[in-house]
Scaffold this motif. Structure first.
Motif, PDB file in Angstrom:
ATOM      1  N   VAL A   1      22.858  -5.748  98.821  1.00  0.00           N
ATOM      2  CA  VAL A   1      22.375  -7.090  98.120  1.00  0.00           C
ATOM      3  C   VAL A   1      23.322  -8.023  98.529  1.00  0.00           C
ATOM      4  O   VAL A   1      24.506  -8.018  98.219  1.00  0.00           O
TER       5      VAL A   1
ATOM      6  N   LEU B   1      23.735 -12.588  98.676  1.00  0.00           N
ATOM      7  CA  LEU B   1      23.237 -13.957  98.362  1.00  0.00           C
ATOM      8  C   LEU B   1      23.818 -15.043  99.027  1.00  0.00           C
ATOM      9  O   LEU B   1      25.072 -15.013  99.311  1.00  0.00           O
TER      10      LEU B   1
ATOM     11  N   SER C   1      28.150 -18.468 100.483  1.00  0.00           N
ATOM     12  CA  SER C   1      27.739 -17.053  99.927  1.00  0.00           C
ATOM     13  C   SER C   1      28.102 -16.936  98.442  1.00  0.00           C
ATOM     14  O   SER C   1      29.051 -17.608  97.990  1.00  0.00           O
TER      15      SER C   1
ATOM     16  N   ARG D   1      19.083 -17.600  99.217  1.00  0.00           N
ATOM     17  CA  ARG D   1      18.277 -16.425 100.192  1.00  0.00           C
ATOM     18  C   ARG D   1      19.007 -15.038  99.830  1.00  0.00           C
ATOM     19  O   ARG D   1      20.375 -14.893  99.758  1.00  0.00           O
ATOM     20  N   VAL D   2      18.047 -14.257  99.617  1.00  0.00           N
ATOM     21  CA  VAL D   2      18.456 -12.768  99.118  1.00  0.00           C
ATOM     22  C   VAL D   2      18.396 -11.773 100.186  1.00  0.00           C
ATOM     23  O   VAL D   2      17.158 -11.814 100.618  1.00  0.00           O
ATOM     24  N   THR D   3      19.087 -11.131 100.554  1.00  0.00           N
ATOM     25  CA  THR D   3      19.242 -10.134 101.601  1.00  0.00           C
ATOM     26  C   THR D   3      19.471  -8.808 100.957  1.00  0.00           C
ATOM     27  O   THR D   3      20.612  -8.560 100.382  1.00  0.00           O
ATOM     28  N   ALA D   4      18.762  -7.683 101.424  1.00  0.00           N
ATOM     29  CA  ALA D   4      18.865  -6.238 100.904  1.00  0.00           C
ATOM     30  C   ALA D   4      18.693  -5.142 102.050  1.00  0.00           C
ATOM     31  O   ALA D   4      17.816  -5.634 103.161  1.00  0.00           O
TER      32      ALA D   4
ATOM     33  N   PHE E   1       9.190  -9.563  99.662  1.00  0.00           N
ATOM     34  CA  PHE E   1       9.968  -9.228 100.987  1.00  0.00           C
ATOM     35  C   PHE E   1       8.988  -8.928 101.903  1.00  0.00           C
ATOM     36  O   PHE E   1       8.050  -8.092 101.726  1.00  0.00           O
TER      37      PHE E   1
ATOM     38  N   ALA F   1      17.077  -4.370 107.270  1.00  0.00           N
ATOM     39  CA  ALA F   1      17.458  -5.567 106.248  1.00  0.00           C
ATOM     40  C   ALA F   1      16.420  -6.494 106.133  1.00  0.00           C
ATOM     41  O   ALA F   1      15.715  -6.900 106.999  1.00  0.00           O
TER      42      ALA F   1
ATOM     43  N   SER G   1      14.961 -10.242 103.882  1.00  0.00           N
ATOM     44  CA  SER G   1      15.451 -11.221 103.161  1.00  0.00           C
ATOM     45  C   SER G   1      14.290 -12.237 102.586  1.00  0.00           C
ATOM     46  O   SER G   1      13.241 -12.170 103.143  1.00  0.00           O
TER      47      SER G   1
ATOM     48  N   ILE H   1      13.488 -16.023 100.049  1.00  0.00           N
ATOM     49  CA  ILE H   1      14.088 -17.201  99.408  1.00  0.00           C
ATOM     50  C   ILE H   1      13.567 -17.409  98.129  1.00  0.00           C
ATOM     51  O   ILE H   1      12.486 -17.487  97.739  1.00  0.00           O
TER      52      ILE H   1
END
Length: 915
Positions: A286, A288, A302, A318-321, A341, A349, A351, A353
């Motif tokens: 994860v 951010l 970040s 913005r969340v990326t996982a 998502f 991956a 992402s 918002i």
């Protein structure tokens, strides 16, 4: 001890055989009761021993057959006891043994009863012999001693049975498990006596590598044995003690393969369970990234997904996982909003918002891809993202000047200074002004004045509010507030505390003008005294020897010798130079004070004008005062101050001495100017006081007359801002009396005898007006109270006080109208005052008329204050005369001052001609 006799009564026709059979039956019943009680006692004793033997769970460790063996042994002992007792009693209670016992107890010949029994059925002679023997037997019980022995046996057996049964009941409460095992030997053999073994929340499906702990419910057991075997491994046994709460716990550790579990307590049916292991997906990696609002001017950055997560309001994160192991359909929710998502393949991956405008904890939600050949577990989720949103602060704004409510004039300008700040930027500052007219009702007009658009975190500035053209009247108020708007997207505004700009009433303006005039006169006198002391210091410094070659030899060597074109100049010491500079600074400071006094004199002129107390003569005098103050600091004096500073810097003693001598002459002229200005200000203050007090008396007389017209029911217009309550008018008259008295005293101290004498003459008139207005207020209060009483009486249908039933209100008994409100001839001018004059009342008017004397007949009685309108009109007449008297005092004093001025001018002209 002799046993009680058996109460058996022989029947006359009863045969010997029948009596013996009945006696035998009775004794056999007693024997049987003793046997039964003995058996009960033996069995109960055996059960008590068994209960304590198998208590505390020992029945589970002993052989299964122990409870059954206890019962078998108890029954065997009971059977042997029954056989033994019955055998013994059978021998004792047979007919032969019983007959022998009866012969012994009845003292019969041995064998007589037994023989009679044998021959009783052989014939007549045998029967007769049997009857003879029966007659010799005592009536009642035949063998009482045998009955007593059997009775004691019954008693002993009963006591033993009661004791053992009580012990058995106590054992059932104290050793319930042992008692239950004894009473239910078959259930104890099968192991169903206790609750069945069970797992406490056994996880049947766990993720691979997850730590698992077994919790077994084993109520009533001391210990259990847990056997487990992982797939492909051997069995492992562990014996655990059971806690007081009936649970036994075993930690299995991380599980990587299916496990079979068996639990055994040695008696109950075995408990079996299986733990299945399955793989699960997860969400990881994860990251951010914060996108801050543009108005902050902050660089995007970040963020680490660990608390605390603090972001400004309006930030988009913005969340990326990464979705792995079959995890899919990921989303974040805070309970109110949900962000999904996009769909992705395994290991890709994704992402999304997060728009953040409020605090919240965003929790993860995901599902697992179904598997046909294995159990499915929900995916492992990361920790929730708890965001704390820092709100944008509202701007701070305050009006720093005027600090509080301020009195203003109807014209001119009012500078307003504002301080505003914001944590990021102030976009706009404005003023909101609205007018509240004195006594006006309804909507008010508001206007907005834009001050500036600073676009910076701090703002300090102001704007001037123009009063011209607003047509402000005395008593009007301007409400002023400052409004600041920040530079955020939400355009937050803050309104400052309100400041009131109030136009004073004419009475207040006159009082303010009098106070300012007195203050300026005192200030001018102090400045003249300071200038006198400064002149003396300058003269003393000019005569000081230190100006010519004074000081130590070291100072003379350091300073050297100053030369000029006309010759050599003596040097002055450093200390003398510093004193000379200090004199120049003191004179400069005094000049600044004189200029401030001139500005205040100009303000006094404006206040007198606003109070309508500035006539042509007084205006000319105020112009002269301002000119004298402006000319007090002459250009020659300013030039001498500059020369003195230059000579002091050069340490030129001769030139400095000359400059100070010339400065002293200029200071003398300035002192004379200040003394003249102080005298003129003093006279202007006295003249203004007489003028403004005259105007106050005139306005008060008009207000009293209007009040009198209202009391009499006449239409009239009331002056706006003027008091209309009789009590308020009386208090204002008292206050005016004190001010007139103080003015007369000041005039006497100033030597203004014409003004002082005529002002003193106005004081009793003001006192008379105050007394009359006080009585008018009292009469009005009594009249109002009477009208209220009449209204109540009219509602009840009763006659008013002083009237007979059937009479009209105000009608005398003879039918004539009452004349309570009409004074009798010759009484209109009489005072309603008491016998003693009021303080400050002189008793006579200037014309010789008697004032304030007691009326005919002494003190007025309650309710006889007269018509309140007449009293108010009387007060208005007295106050109007007082105003005329104050006007005459001003005119007389102004004429006296003019005469004095003319005399001084003539004298100066004569002196000039003689010179």
């Amino acid at each position: 001890m002799t046993a009680p006799a058996l109460r058996t009564t022989a029947r006359p026709s009863e045969s010997l055989d029948a009596r013996l059979a009945r006696e035998q039956s009775t004794l056999q019943a007693r024997s049987m009761a003793a046997v039964v009680l003995a058996v009960i006692g033996v069995v109960a004793l055996a059960l008590v021993a068994s209960a304590w033997l198998m208590a505390d769970g020992r029945w589970m460790t002993l052989p299964r057959a122990v409870p059954i063996a206890v019962w078998a042994a108890a029954l065997a002992v009971a059977a042997g006891l029954v056989w033994a007792l019955r055998t013994r009693n059978a021998d004792v209670l047979s007919l032969t043994s019983l007959a022998a016992a009866i012969e012994r107890e009845q003292a019969l010949r041995s064998g007589s009863l037994r023989g009679a029994l044998e021959v009783a059925s052989t014939g007549v002679l045998g029967a007769r012999a049997s009857q003879d023997v029966a007659r010799r037997l005592a009536p009642g019980v035949l063998a009482p001693q045998v009955g007593q022995r059997l009775g004691r046996a019954v008693t002993v057996a009963g006591v033993m049975a009661a004791i053992t049964v009580g012990a058995l009941s106590w054992s059932a409460r104290q050793a319930p498990d042992g008692f239950a095992a004894t009473v239910h030997p078959v259930r104890a053999w099968r192991g169903t006596l206790l609750p069945a073994l069970g797992f406490e929340k056994l996880p049947t499906l766990v993720p691979r590598g997850m730590s698992v702990s077994l919790r077994v419910r084993a109520e009533g057991r001391n210990s259990v044995t847990i056997s487990r075997r992982a797939e492909g491994e051997a069995w492992r046994d562990t014996t655990l003690r059971v806690r007081a709460d009936g649970l036994a716990t075993l930690a299995l550790g991380a599980v990587s393969a299916p496990i079979t579990v068996r639990v055994n307590d040695g008696r109950a049916p075995e408990l079996n369970g299986v733990i299945t292991v399955a793989d699960r997906g997860w969400i990881g990696d994860v990251a951010l990234f914060a996108d801050y609002p543009a108005y902050l001017g902050r660089t995007d950055e970040s963020m680490e997904p660990v608390p605390p997560l603090r972001v400004p309001r309006g930030t988009n994160v913005r969340v990326t996982a990464m979705l792995r192991g079959g995890a899919r359909d990921a989303m974040l929710t805070d309970g109110r909003d949900t962000v999904r998502f996009p769909a992705s393949v395994n290991g890709a991956a994704v992402s999304a918002i997060l728009p953040l405008d409020h605090d919240g904890s965003w929790s993860w939600i995901a599902s697992a891809t179904p598997q046909a050949d294995a159990a499915t577990l929900p995916p492992e989720l990361p920790d929730a993202l708890a965001f704390t949103v820092v709100p944008d602060k509202r701007p701070d704004v305050a009006i720093v000047s005027p600090v509080s409510d301020t009195a203003i004039g109807p014209t001119g300008i009012v500078p307003v200074y504002i301080d505003a700040s914001d944590d990021h930027g102030v976009s706009n500052v404005s003023l909101q002004v609205w007018r509240e007219s004195a006594g006006a009702t309804g909507a008010v007009t508001r206007e907005r004045i834009d001050v500036a658009s600073p676009a910076s975190p701090l703002f300090e500035g102001g704007v001037s509010i123009a009063l011209d053209g607003r047509k402000l009247e005395p008593g009007d108020r301007l409400h002023v507030t400052a409004i600041a708007t920040d530079d955020s997207p939400w355009r937050q505004t803050t309104v400052s505390a309100e400041v009131l700009l109030r136009v004073p009433s004419l009475t207040e303006q006159r009082a303010m003008a009098r106070a300012l005039a007195d203050s300026l006169a005192a200030q001018a006198q102090r400045l003249a005294q300071q200038e006198k002391r400064l002149q003396q210091n300058t003269d003393a410094a000019a005569r000081n020897r230190d100006l010519k070659g004074g000081g130590t030899s070291e100072e003379a060597k350091a300073n050297g010798t100053a030369k000029s074109e006309g010759g050599k100049s003596q040097s002055m010491s450093f200390s003398a130079a510093e004193k000379a500079k200090q004199l120049a600074r003191d004179q400069q400071q005094l000049g600044a004070k004189v200029d401030s006094l001139r500005q205040n004199a100009k303000e006094l002129e404006s206040r007198l004008k606003n109070a309508n107390a500035l006539d042509t003569a007084l205006a000319s005098r105020m112009k002269d005062i301002q000119k004298m103050l402006r000319d007090a600091m002459t250009p020659e004096m300013q030039k001498q101050l500059e020369e003195l500073n230059k000579n002091s810097e050069r340490l030129s003693g001769t030139e400095a001495q000359k400059s100070m001598q010339q400065l002293g002459e200029q200071q003398k002229q300035m002192r004379e100017q200040l003394e003249k200005s102080a005298e003129m200000l003093k006279r202007a203050a006295l003249e203004g006081a007489m003028q403004t007090l005259r105007d106050d008396a005139t306005d008060l007389a008009k207000a009293q007359k209007q009040t009198a017209d209202r009391m009499d029911g006449r239409p009239g217009e009331s002056r706006e801002g003027a008091p209309s309550n009789p009590k308020e008018l009386a208090d204002r008259a008292r206050e005016l009396e004190r001010e007139v008295q103080a003015l007369a005293k000041r005039l006497e101290e100033a030597g203004a005898k014409p003004g002082a004498s005529k002002t003193r003459a106005a004081q009793p008139l003001v006192n008379q007006a105050a007394d009359a207005m006080q009585k008018a207020a009292q009469a009005a209060a009594q009249k109002q109270a009477g009208e209220q009483g009449d209204a109540k009486a009219g509602e009840k249908g009763e006659a008013k006080p002083g009237e007979k039933p059937g009479e009209k209100p105000g009608e005398q008994p003879n039918g004539q109208q009452g004349q309570q409100g009409t004074p009798k001839p010759g009484q209109q001018g009489q005072s309603q005052q008491g016998g003693k004059p009021q303080p400050g009342q002189q008793g006579q008017q200037p014309g010789g008329q008697q004032q304030g004397g007691p009326p005919q007949g002494g003190e007025p009685q309650a309710g006889q204050q007269g018509n309140p309108g007449d009293q108010a009109r009387k007060a208005a007449d007295a106050m109007d005369k007082a105003a005329q008297q104050l006007s005459a005092a001003r005119d007389a004093q102004v004429d006296a001052w003019k005469t004095e001025l003319s005399s001084e001018l003539d004298q100066s002209i004569n002196e000039t001609m003689q010179l």
